[in-house]
Write a protein that holds these residues in place. Structure first.
Motif, PDB file in Angstrom:
ATOM      1  N   LYS A  28     -30.968  -3.306  21.542  1.00  0.00           N
ATOM      2  CA  LYS A  28     -29.913  -3.184  22.176  1.00  0.00           C
ATOM      3  C   LYS A  28     -30.034  -3.182  23.084  1.00  0.00           C
ATOM      4  CE  LYS A  28     -29.978   1.276  19.368  1.00  0.00           C
ATOM      5  NZ  LYS A  28     -30.873   2.503  19.988  1.00  0.00           N
ATOM      6  N   GLU A  29     -30.661  -4.219  23.840  1.00  0.00           N
ATOM      7  CA  GLU A  29     -30.572  -3.871  26.026  1.00  0.00           C
ATOM      8  C   GLU A  29     -30.249  -5.873  25.611  1.00  0.00           C
ATOM      9  OE1 GLU A  29     -33.846  -5.234  29.584  1.00  0.00           O
ATOM     10  OE2 GLU A  29     -34.665  -4.746  26.959  1.00  0.00           O
ATOM     11  N   VAL A  30     -30.752  -6.981  24.737  1.00  0.00           N
ATOM     12  CA  VAL A  30     -30.919  -7.503  24.603  1.00  0.00           C
ATOM     13  C   VAL A  30     -28.938  -7.683  24.087  1.00  0.00           C
ATOM     14  CG1 VAL A  30     -30.761 -10.022  23.036  1.00  0.00           C
ATOM     15  CG2 VAL A  30     -32.726  -8.972  24.210  1.00  0.00           C
ATOM     16  N   ALA A  31     -28.501  -6.907  22.877  1.00  0.00           N
ATOM     17  CA  ALA A  31     -27.197  -6.906  23.108  1.00  0.00           C
ATOM     18  C   ALA A  31     -26.330  -6.623  24.338  1.00  0.00           C
ATOM     19  CB  ALA A  31     -26.958  -6.185  21.655  1.00  0.00           C
ATOM     20  N   GLU A  32     -26.992  -5.629  24.301  1.00  0.00           N
ATOM     21  CA  GLU A  32     -25.871  -5.087  25.999  1.00  0.00           C
ATOM     22  C   GLU A  32     -25.837  -6.156  26.679  1.00  0.00           C
ATOM     23  OE1 GLU A  32     -27.866  -1.424  27.462  1.00  0.00           O
ATOM     24  OE2 GLU A  32     -27.651  -0.635  25.692  1.00  0.00           O
ATOM     25  N   ILE A  33     -26.943  -7.061  27.366  1.00  0.00           N
ATOM     26  CA  ILE A  33     -26.512  -8.239  27.792  1.00  0.00           C
ATOM     27  C   ILE A  33     -26.068  -9.543  27.838  1.00  0.00           C
ATOM     28  CG2 ILE A  33     -27.944 -10.311  28.627  1.00  0.00           C
ATOM     29  CD1 ILE A  33     -30.544  -8.510  29.026  1.00  0.00           C
ATOM     30  N   VAL A  34     -25.939  -9.355  26.291  1.00  0.00           N
ATOM     31  CA  VAL A  34     -24.781 -10.400  25.950  1.00  0.00           C
ATOM     32  C   VAL A  34     -23.814 -10.123  26.095  1.00  0.00           C
ATOM     33  CG1 VAL A  34     -24.415 -11.938  23.579  1.00  0.00           C
ATOM     34  CG2 VAL A  34     -26.522 -11.702  23.814  1.00  0.00           C
ATOM     35  N   ASP A  35     -23.559  -9.044  25.567  1.00  0.00           N
ATOM     36  CA  ASP A  35     -21.852  -8.104  25.674  1.00  0.00           C
ATOM     37  C   ASP A  35     -21.301  -8.080  26.869  1.00  0.00           C
ATOM     38  OD1 ASP A  35     -19.812  -5.862  24.454  1.00  0.00           O
ATOM     39  OD2 ASP A  35     -20.446  -4.834  25.892  1.00  0.00           O
ATOM     40  N   ALA A  36     -22.502  -7.865  27.916  1.00  0.00           N
ATOM     41  CA  ALA A  36     -22.021  -8.142  29.312  1.00  0.00           C
ATOM     42  C   ALA A  36     -21.806  -9.550  30.099  1.00  0.00           C
ATOM     43  CB  ALA A  36     -23.249  -7.190  30.104  1.00  0.00           C
ATOM     44  N   LYS A  37     -22.145 -10.135  29.884  1.00  0.00           N
ATOM     45  CA  LYS A  37     -21.655 -11.732  29.749  1.00  0.00           C
ATOM     46  C   LYS A  37     -20.593 -12.076  28.758  1.00  0.00           C
ATOM     47  CE  LYS A  37     -23.983 -14.129  31.496  1.00  0.00           C
ATOM     48  NZ  LYS A  37     -23.708 -14.537  33.413  1.00  0.00           N
ATOM     49  N   MET A  38     -20.150 -11.802  28.226  1.00  0.00           N
ATOM     50  CA  MET A  38     -18.721 -12.083  27.421  1.00  0.00           C
ATOM     51  C   MET A  38     -17.667 -11.640  28.214  1.00  0.00           C
ATOM     52  SD  MET A  38     -19.849 -12.057  23.615  1.00  0.00           S
ATOM     53  CE  MET A  38     -18.090 -13.005  22.706  1.00  0.00           C
ATOM     54  N   LYS A  39     -17.859 -10.378  28.134  1.00  0.00           N
ATOM     55  CA  LYS A  39     -16.879  -9.791  29.011  1.00  0.00           C
ATOM     56  C   LYS A  39     -16.708  -9.841  29.866  1.00  0.00           C
ATOM     57  CE  LYS A  39     -17.070  -5.130  26.695  1.00  0.00           C
ATOM     58  NZ  LYS A  39     -17.813  -3.393  26.643  1.00  0.00           N
ATOM     59  N   ASP A  40     -18.182  -9.895  31.066  1.00  0.00           N
ATOM     60  CA  ASP A  40     -17.577 -11.326  32.419  1.00  0.00           C
ATOM     61  C   ASP A  40     -16.819 -12.509  32.252  1.00  0.00           C
ATOM     62  OD1 ASP A  40     -19.086  -9.368  33.588  1.00  0.00           O
ATOM     63  OD2 ASP A  40     -21.444 -10.118  33.958  1.00  0.00           O
ATOM     64  N   ILE A  41     -16.723 -13.049  31.493  1.00  0.00           N
ATOM     65  CA  ILE A  41     -16.550 -14.743  31.369  1.00  0.00           C
ATOM     66  C   ILE A  41     -14.989 -14.131  30.561  1.00  0.00           C
ATOM     67  CG2 ILE A  41     -16.374 -16.338  29.333  1.00  0.00           C
ATOM     68  CD1 ILE A  41     -19.836 -16.407  29.780  1.00  0.00           C
ATOM     69  N   HIS A  42     -15.163 -13.447  29.866  1.00  0.00           N
ATOM     70  CA  HIS A  42     -13.346 -13.029  29.268  1.00  0.00           C
ATOM     71  C   HIS A  42     -12.589 -12.816  30.845  1.00  0.00           C
ATOM     72  CE1 HIS A  42      -9.633 -11.671  26.536  1.00  0.00           C
ATOM     73  NE2 HIS A  42     -10.048 -11.151  27.190  1.00  0.00           N
ATOM     74  N   ARG A  43     -12.952 -11.664  31.471  1.00  0.00           N
ATOM     75  CA  ARG A  43     -12.333 -11.524  32.879  1.00  0.00           C
ATOM     76  C   ARG A  43     -12.001 -12.280  33.550  1.00  0.00           C
ATOM     77  NH1 ARG A  43     -15.145  -7.141  32.326  1.00  0.00           N
ATOM     78  NH2 ARG A  43     -17.015  -7.243  33.276  1.00  0.00           N
ATOM     79  N   GLU A  44     -13.239 -13.075  33.894  1.00  0.00           N
ATOM     80  CA  GLU A  44     -12.969 -14.422  34.831  1.00  0.00           C
ATOM     81  C   GLU A  44     -11.833 -15.723  33.806  1.00  0.00           C
ATOM     82  OE1 GLU A  44     -15.601 -17.677  37.382  1.00  0.00           O
ATOM     83  OE2 GLU A  44     -16.356 -15.572  36.649  1.00  0.00           O
ATOM     84  N   PHE A  45     -12.172 -14.982  32.813  1.00  0.00           N
ATOM     85  CA  PHE A  45     -11.435 -16.560  31.808  1.00  0.00           C
ATOM     86  C   PHE A  45     -11.127 -15.719  30.740  1.00  0.00           C
ATOM     87  CE2 PHE A  45     -15.102 -19.077  33.783  1.00  0.00           C
ATOM     88  CZ  PHE A  45     -14.600 -19.812  35.326  1.00  0.00           C
ATOM     89  N   PRO A  46      -9.916 -15.776  30.490  1.00  0.00           N
ATOM     90  CA  PRO A  46      -9.273 -15.292  29.915  1.00  0.00           C
ATOM     91  C   PRO A  46      -9.151 -15.649  27.923  1.00  0.00           C
ATOM     92  CG  PRO A  46      -7.627 -15.150  31.335  1.00  0.00           C
ATOM     93  CD  PRO A  46      -8.736 -15.548  31.593  1.00  0.00           C
ATOM     94  N   LEU A  47      -9.644 -16.457  27.834  1.00  0.00           N
ATOM     95  CA  LEU A  47      -9.845 -17.042  26.858  1.00  0.00           C
ATOM     96  C   LEU A  47      -9.470 -16.525  25.549  1.00  0.00           C
ATOM     97  CD1 LEU A  47     -12.780 -19.559  27.083  1.00  0.00           C
ATOM     98  CD2 LEU A  47     -10.391 -20.276  27.618  1.00  0.00           C
ATOM     99  N   PRO A  48      -8.661 -17.023  24.522  1.00  0.00           N
ATOM    100  CA  PRO A  48      -7.713 -16.396  23.318  1.00  0.00           C
ATOM    101  C   PRO A  48      -9.085 -15.939  22.375  1.00  0.00           C
ATOM    102  CG  PRO A  48      -7.113 -18.489  23.275  1.00  0.00           C
ATOM    103  CD  PRO A  48      -7.204 -18.153  24.426  1.00  0.00           C
ATOM    104  N   SER A  49     -10.352 -17.060  22.186  1.00  0.00           N
ATOM    105  CA  SER A  49     -10.801 -17.804  20.986  1.00  0.00           C
ATOM    106  C   SER A  49     -12.890 -17.065  22.056  1.00  0.00           C
ATOM    107  CB  SER A  49     -11.086 -19.333  20.801  1.00  0.00           C
ATOM    108  OG  SER A  49     -12.923 -19.075  20.229  1.00  0.00           O
ATOM    109  N   THR A  50     -12.909 -15.599  20.256  1.00  0.00           N
ATOM    110  CA  THR A  50     -14.158 -15.151  20.708  1.00  0.00           C
ATOM    111  C   THR A  50     -15.585 -16.610  20.794  1.00  0.00           C
ATOM    112  OG1 THR A  50     -13.071 -12.925  20.126  1.00  0.00           O
ATOM    113  CG2 THR A  50     -15.366 -13.449  19.990  1.00  0.00           C
ATOM    114  N   THR A  51     -14.969 -16.725  20.329  1.00  0.00           N
ATOM    115  CA  THR A  51     -15.538 -18.247  19.588  1.00  0.00           C
ATOM    116  C   THR A  51     -16.155 -18.868  20.740  1.00  0.00           C
ATOM    117  OG1 THR A  51     -15.861 -18.265  17.497  1.00  0.00           O
ATOM    118  CG2 THR A  51     -16.611 -20.469  18.599  1.00  0.00           C
ATOM    119  N   LYS A  52     -15.246 -19.457  21.634  1.00  0.00           N
ATOM    120  CA  LYS A  52     -15.578 -20.167  23.164  1.00  0.00           C
ATOM    121  C   LYS A  52     -15.607 -19.101  24.197  1.00  0.00           C
ATOM    122  CE  LYS A  52     -11.415 -23.512  22.676  1.00  0.00           C
ATOM    123  NZ  LYS A  52     -10.611 -24.129  22.583  1.00  0.00           N
ATOM    124  N   ILE A  53     -15.430 -17.441  24.038  1.00  0.00           N
ATOM    125  CA  ILE A  53     -15.712 -16.681  24.973  1.00  0.00           C
ATOM    126  C   ILE A  53     -17.940 -16.482  24.857  1.00  0.00           C
ATOM    127  CG2 ILE A  53     -16.178 -14.970  25.420  1.00  0.00           C
ATOM    128  CD1 ILE A  53     -12.905 -14.127  25.231  1.00  0.00           C
TER     129      ILE A  53
END
Length: 95
Positions: A28-53
């Motif tokens: 769960k901790e690993v998943a939370e880290i990945v989730d947080a990193k993806m959200k951070d990137i999406h905030r900074e670069f709102p890309l439409p592709s989840t794969t790219k994020i």
């Protein structure tokens, strides 16, 4: 070996993770880290592709890991050198 199954949510999607690791909290901790990193990137670069994020998150996480590994290796090398120096001093002081 016992398998562990955990449902985690990353970037709004549920994933079923099956692992040899019986520590569900670690998964769960690993998943939370990945989730947080993806959200951070999406905030900074709102890309439409989840794969790219996800790829950018992976690149960032691996870069963070490699930087920490390099720092740890430098510290380990410094400690080994200090230990060698101390051993030489002890050898010189003790007949």
């Amino acid at each position: 070996m016992k398998k562990t199954e955990v449902i985690v949510n990353i970037f709004g999607n549920d994933y079923r993770v099956i692992s040899d690791d019986v520590d569900t909290e670690r998964i769960k901790e690993v998943a939370e880290i990945v989730d947080a990193k993806m959200k951070d990137i999406h905030r900074e670069f709102p890309l439409p592709s989840t794969t790219k994020i996800a790829v950018l998150a992976c690149l960032n996480l691996v870069d963070d890991y490699l930087q920490k590994e390099n720092q740890l290796n430098r510290k380990l090398s410094d400690l080994e050198e200090r230990i060698r120096s101390l051993i030489l001093k002890i050898d010189e002081a003790v007949p």
